[in-house]
Scaffold this motif. Structure first.
Motif, PDB file in Angstrom:
ATOM      1  N   GLN A 155      13.351 -14.920 -13.473  1.00 50.00           N
ATOM      2  CA  GLN A 155      12.532 -14.418 -12.478  1.00 50.00           C
ATOM      3  C   GLN A 155      13.533 -14.362 -11.400  1.00 50.00           C
ATOM      4  N   LYS A 156      14.239 -15.128 -11.057  1.00 51.49           N
ATOM      5  CA  LYS A 156      15.165 -14.897  -9.883  1.00 51.49           C
ATOM      6  C   LYS A 156      16.236 -13.876 -10.162  1.00 51.49           C
ATOM      7  N   PHE A 157      16.528 -13.701 -11.328  1.00 51.33           N
ATOM      8  CA  PHE A 157      17.634 -12.616 -11.722  1.00 51.33           C
ATOM      9  C   PHE A 157      16.839 -11.407 -11.295  1.00 51.33           C
ATOM     10  N   TRP A 158      15.705 -11.119 -11.649  1.00 52.56           N
ATOM     11  CA  TRP A 158      15.092  -9.736 -11.728  1.00 52.56           C
ATOM     12  C   TRP A 158      14.707  -9.503 -10.034  1.00 52.56           C
ATOM     13  N   GLU A 159      14.300 -10.588  -9.412  1.00 53.60           N
ATOM     14  CA  GLU A 159      13.912 -10.489  -7.966  1.00 53.60           C
ATOM     15  C   GLU A 159      15.136 -10.153  -7.369  1.00 53.60           C
ATOM     16  N   THR A 160      16.265 -10.453  -7.635  1.00 56.51           N
ATOM     17  CA  THR A 160      17.542 -10.479  -6.986  1.00 56.51           C
ATOM     18  C   THR A 160      17.905  -8.827  -7.131  1.00 56.51           C
ATOM     19  N   GLU A 161      17.630  -8.260  -8.370  1.00 55.46           N
ATOM     20  CA  GLU A 161      18.286  -7.096  -8.930  1.00 55.46           C
ATOM     21  C   GLU A 161      17.230  -5.935  -7.836  1.00 55.46           C
ATOM     22  N   VAL A 162      15.891  -6.380  -7.801  1.00 53.36           N
ATOM     23  CA  VAL A 162      15.261  -5.455  -6.957  1.00 53.36           C
ATOM     24  C   VAL A 162      15.584  -5.423  -5.696  1.00 53.36           C
ATOM     25  N   GLN A 163      15.895  -6.628  -5.080  1.00 57.10           N
ATOM     26  CA  GLN A 163      16.035  -6.487  -3.683  1.00 57.10           C
ATOM     27  C   GLN A 163      17.283  -6.010  -3.610  1.00 57.10           C
ATOM     28  N   GLU A 164      18.409  -6.092  -4.180  1.00 62.25           N
ATOM     29  CA  GLU A 164      19.679  -5.251  -4.099  1.00 62.25           C
ATOM     30  C   GLU A 164      19.445  -3.999  -4.158  1.00 62.25           C
ATOM     31  N   LEU A 165      18.695  -3.408  -5.039  1.00 62.52           N
ATOM     32  CA  LEU A 165      18.353  -2.130  -5.196  1.00 62.52           C
ATOM     33  C   LEU A 165      17.644  -1.792  -3.836  1.00 62.52           C
ATOM     34  N   THR A 166      16.762  -2.151  -3.432  1.00 60.21           N
ATOM     35  CA  THR A 166      15.980  -1.980  -2.159  1.00 60.21           C
ATOM     36  C   THR A 166      16.723  -1.923  -1.136  1.00 60.21           C
ATOM     37  N   ASP A 167      17.649  -3.075  -0.792  1.00 55.23           N
ATOM     38  CA  ASP A 167      18.566  -3.178   0.349  1.00 55.23           C
ATOM     39  C   ASP A 167      19.430  -1.675   0.398  1.00 55.23           C
ATOM     40  N   LYS A 168      20.108  -1.622  -0.725  1.00 50.50           N
ATOM     41  CA  LYS A 168      20.889  -0.294  -1.095  1.00 50.50           C
ATOM     42  C   LYS A 168      20.328   0.920  -0.455  1.00 50.50           C
ATOM     43  N   MET A 169      18.892   1.106  -0.882  1.00 54.54           N
ATOM     44  CA  MET A 169      18.365   2.417  -0.639  1.00 54.54           C
ATOM     45  C   MET A 169      17.862   2.438   0.787  1.00 54.54           C
ATOM     46  N   ILE A 170      17.577   1.260   1.441  1.00 54.87           N
ATOM     47  CA  ILE A 170      17.278   1.275   2.729  1.00 54.87           C
ATOM     48  C   ILE A 170      18.694   1.479   3.723  1.00 54.87           C
ATOM     49  N   LYS A 171      19.725   1.157   3.159  1.00 58.50           N
ATOM     50  CA  LYS A 171      20.995   1.376   3.899  1.00 58.50           C
ATOM     51  C   LYS A 171      21.139   3.010   3.931  1.00 58.50           C
ATOM     52  N   VAL A 172      20.955   3.603   2.694  1.00 59.55           N
ATOM     53  CA  VAL A 172      21.079   4.869   2.682  1.00 59.55           C
ATOM     54  C   VAL A 172      20.231   5.640   3.523  1.00 59.55           C
ATOM     55  N   VAL A 173      18.819   5.329   3.728  1.00 60.06           N
ATOM     56  CA  VAL A 173      18.017   5.872   4.710  1.00 60.06           C
ATOM     57  C   VAL A 173      18.608   5.672   6.066  1.00 60.06           C
ATOM     58  N   ASP A 174      18.955   4.576   6.544  1.00 58.45           N
ATOM     59  CA  ASP A 174      19.505   4.267   7.899  1.00 58.45           C
ATOM     60  C   ASP A 174      20.823   5.066   8.161  1.00 58.45           C
ATOM     61  N   ASP A 175      21.518   5.507   7.159  1.00 58.57           N
ATOM     62  CA  ASP A 175      22.847   5.996   7.302  1.00 58.57           C
ATOM     63  C   ASP A 175      22.373   7.535   7.484  1.00 58.57           C
ATOM     64  N   ALA A 176      21.420   8.080   6.783  1.00 64.99           N
ATOM     65  CA  ALA A 176      20.707   9.462   6.897  1.00 64.99           C
ATOM     66  C   ALA A 176      20.351   9.605   8.004  1.00 64.99           C
ATOM     67  N   LEU A 177      19.658   8.639   8.470  1.00 60.31           N
ATOM     68  CA  LEU A 177      19.064   8.946  10.040  1.00 60.31           C
ATOM     69  C   LEU A 177      19.761   8.996  11.090  1.00 60.31           C
ATOM     70  N   GLU A 178      21.053   8.114  11.061  1.00 58.73           N
ATOM     71  CA  GLU A 178      22.018   8.160  12.098  1.00 58.73           C
ATOM     72  C   GLU A 178      22.708   9.240  12.084  1.00 58.73           C
ATOM     73  N   THR A 179      22.958   9.955  10.998  1.00 63.86           N
ATOM     74  CA  THR A 179      23.611  11.300  10.838  1.00 63.86           C
ATOM     75  C   THR A 179      22.799  12.323  11.436  1.00 63.86           C
ATOM     76  N   LYS A 180      21.528  12.278  10.880  1.00 65.15           N
ATOM     77  CA  LYS A 180      20.688  13.478  11.640  1.00 65.15           C
ATOM     78  C   LYS A 180      20.362  13.279  12.926  1.00 65.15           C
ATOM     79  N   GLN A 181      20.335  11.970  13.546  1.00 66.15           N
ATOM     80  CA  GLN A 181      20.059  11.791  15.137  1.00 66.15           C
ATOM     81  C   GLN A 181      21.390  12.108  15.772  1.00 66.15           C
TER      82      GLN A 181
END
Length: 187
Positions: A155-181
């Motif tokens: 359970q911990k392994f899979w939760e960590t996997e999902v959270q890392e994927l989420t964090d990575k994608m949120i960072k991509v969104v934040d970077d794209a927003l910064e560039t666009k602004q």
């Protein structure tokens, strides 16, 4: 049964990538003071009884940095295309020249630039919410598997996997927003 659990991280990633693709499309529709054909992508025309993208009723060109032209193929749709552009909220005033609609792109003032950065922020927040919804779906699958007998380590392994994927994608969104602004605020 717990050993058989395999979370489909590719599906989660695909769905998160879909949120990013949507964000990029929304960002492309934001004016930055330069003309681009993609700024008309979200505009739909009431043509032949259905909502149709502008690029399916005419040819969209960018002949110069501050001008977009649309050569409407069907003369009967010129008025509908013009109306759709006026009502789209792009802040562009179409000018007719026969079947050609010219869209002069005005210089953005400071106030309008700030408004557009806020709109870009809203688009980015929608993408973050979509990504978090995908994360929640993944976590729900893990909880269900836990109740079906999955070990806590798995359970911990899979939760960590999902959270890392989420964090990575949120960072991509934040970077794209910064560039666009930065692009919007550039004079």
């Amino acid at each position: 049964m717990s050993d058989d659990f395999e979370l489909d991280t590719d599906d989660l990633k695909r769905r998160m990538d879909g949120a990013m693709t949507n964000l990029k499309t929304e960002f492309a529709s934001l004016r930055t003071g330069r003309a681009s054909a993609s700024m008309l992508e979200p505009v739909m025309v009431d043509a032949y009884g259905s909502q149709t993208p502008i690029n399916q009723v005419g040819t969209v060109n960018v002949p110069e940095p501050r001008m977009v032209t649309i050569n409407v193929w069907d003369k009967g749709l010129v008025g509908k295309v013009e109306k759709a552009i006026r009502e789209s909220g792009l802040g562009i005033n179409p000018q007719l020249n026969g079947t050609i609609i010219m869209l002069p792109i005005p210089e953005l003032n400071e106030e309008r630039r700030r408004e557009l950065t806020k709109v870009a922020g809203q688009y980015a927040e929608h993408a973050r919410v979509s990504i978090r919804n995908v994360r929640r779906d993944g976590m729900d699958q893990i909880k269900k598997a836990k109740s079906d007998g999955m070990s806590e380590d798995d359970q911990k392994f899979w939760e960590t996997e999902v959270q890392e994927l989420t964090d990575k994608m949120i960072k991509v969104v934040d970077d794209a927003l910064e560039t666009k602004q930065a692009e919007i605020m550039q004079v």
